[in-house]
Design an enzyme around this catalytic site. Sequence first.
Site, short mmCIF file in Angstrom:
data_model
loop_
_atom_site.label_atom_id
_atom_site.label_comp_id
_atom_site.label_asym_id
_atom_site.label_seq_id
_atom_site.Cartn_x
_atom_site.Cartn_y
_atom_site.Cartn_z
N HIS A 98 0.82 -1.20 0.00
CA HIS A 98 0.00 0.00 0.00
C HIS A 98 0.86 1.26 0.00
O HIS A 98 0.60 2.20 -0.74
CB HIS A 98 -0.92 0.01 1.23
N ASP A 147 -4.86 6.39 1.70
CA ASP A 147 -5.05 5.00 1.27
C ASP A 147 -6.47 4.55 1.60
O ASP A 147 -7.07 4.99 2.57
CB ASP A 147 -4.04 4.10 1.99
N GLN A 205 12.68 -6.85 -7.97
CA GLN A 205 11.69 -7.46 -8.85
C GLN A 205 11.55 -6.74 -10.18
O GLN A 205 11.39 -7.38 -11.22
CB GLN A 205 10.34 -7.53 -8.13
N ALA A 229 -7.52 -11.37 -0.23
CA ALA A 229 -7.71 -9.94 -0.51
C ALA A 229 -8.27 -9.75 -1.93
O ALA A 229 -9.22 -10.41 -2.32
CB ALA A 229 -6.40 -9.19 -0.28
N ASP A 230 -7.67 -8.82 -2.70
CA ASP A 230 -8.17 -8.52 -4.04
C ASP A 230 -7.64 -9.50 -5.09
O ASP A 230 -7.94 -9.36 -6.27
CB ASP A 230 -7.77 -7.10 -4.43
N GLN A 231 -6.87 -10.49 -4.66
CA GLN A 231 -6.11 -11.30 -5.61
C GLN A 231 -6.97 -12.18 -6.51
O GLN A 231 -6.61 -12.41 -7.67
CB GLN A 231 -5.08 -12.12 -4.83
#
Length: 478
Positions: free
Chosen positions: A23, A124, A356, A394-396
Amino acid sequence: MEKEAAPTPTPHVLVIPFTAQGHTLPLLDFAALLAARGLRLTVVTTPANLPLLSPLLAAHPAVVRPLTLPFPSGTLLPPGLESTKGCAPQYFPVFLHTLASLRDPILAWARSQHDDPVVAVIADFFCGWAQPLARELGAVGIVFTPSGVLGTAIPHSLFRRLVRRPAESGDEFTVSFPAIPGEPAFQWREISMMYKWFLEAGEDEQASQVRESVRQNFLWNVQESWVFVSNTFRALEGRYLETPLEDMGFKRIWAVGPVAPETDPGGTRGGEAAIAAANLSAWLDAFPEGSVVYVCFGSQAVLTPAVAAALAEALERSAVPFVWVVSAGNSSRVVPEGFEARAAGRGLVVRGWAPQVAALRHAAVGRFMTHCGWNSVLEAAAAGVPMLAWPMTADQFANARLLVDEVRVAVRACAGGFGVAPDAGELAAVLRDAVGTKGHGVRARAKELAAEAARAVKESGSSYADLEALVHEIRKLC
């Protein structure tokens, strides 16, 4: 002599992140874009989280300053814990409730700024309490969502409607979202842990307080805010941006993503990397283009031993080259004994934070096995790397649906969710197909999406236009 016009005042904006890596980082990236356009920002932080602001403060010292407040004490969290990094998912509602205690000190500070009032509060979406705070200050409230529009609309819908699973139903019970384009539906096992915790938490005083904070958070976002800002772009989520959504209070949604920088030369965005970007690139140089699978499940997910064992077995059986990133604090129980020795030469295990962005942009990386956290989704999309979707919570699951069924830049790797171990043989087949000829169509579509992501943030792009228009609206508040 003609009197000179008074200089146009520069807006003062208060930025309030949620203390989770996934976040905080995109909100700070967004703050950097605002600072580059001359807005003056005060960013709320706590002592342990202050280092995350260092790149932003160094890049924009004239217009960005921190407001460092003590982390709320006497809470349900262990002493010294100021971030969700490495915490189990059940800590998220507690953090959400705890951070609301920052409201009064922030309000007192803002009211003391007599000569430099705050005109906008960007918070947020897990800091919904900041929206009525903005109203009290006479400022506008802006909800920043680090998730995509679909992944944001779904929890707001759940908390608005208070959907419940019938007592006789199992995890296959389907929840539909008729107010969202396409009327998506998800099984109960795919609904976020936070929402299920909200329904199932005890009725003691502390649990009741946390539960009320969690629900009120989402209601405030919808009822009290001026607009939403989403880290997404129209080529990815156009259908959810075309018309105002009931589940988002019919508010305007500004799509400004991807907000992350295209490069991270030091590989230190979000923390000190466990391996230098140059060293990781050198290791990858030994492999043909598109042959390596990059495996990472973000900063929050902690694999159970059974899940980790299945993944390790699948990587061995598939014989594909891989980079597997695991949490430093849990690597000893996640990586099976002897695994690295058996995979020597074609597999690399990184224990801790990994560079990454650099990895995904290396030519050798052909697939990204991911939990479908939104930051990872956007980094892969920008790099043109197709994904192996393994959503956990979660939002996955919403993100995985978007990537697999709508945008077609991913295939499903495992659909069981957090703690569900896949069949190692089936997962090995998915890995082999991913870098083989069967993955050609998805790879081609991922390259197209990368080009669209790059266009979105350029001067003529949709995200660039939304960002410029938003800044213009904020300037009008002075």
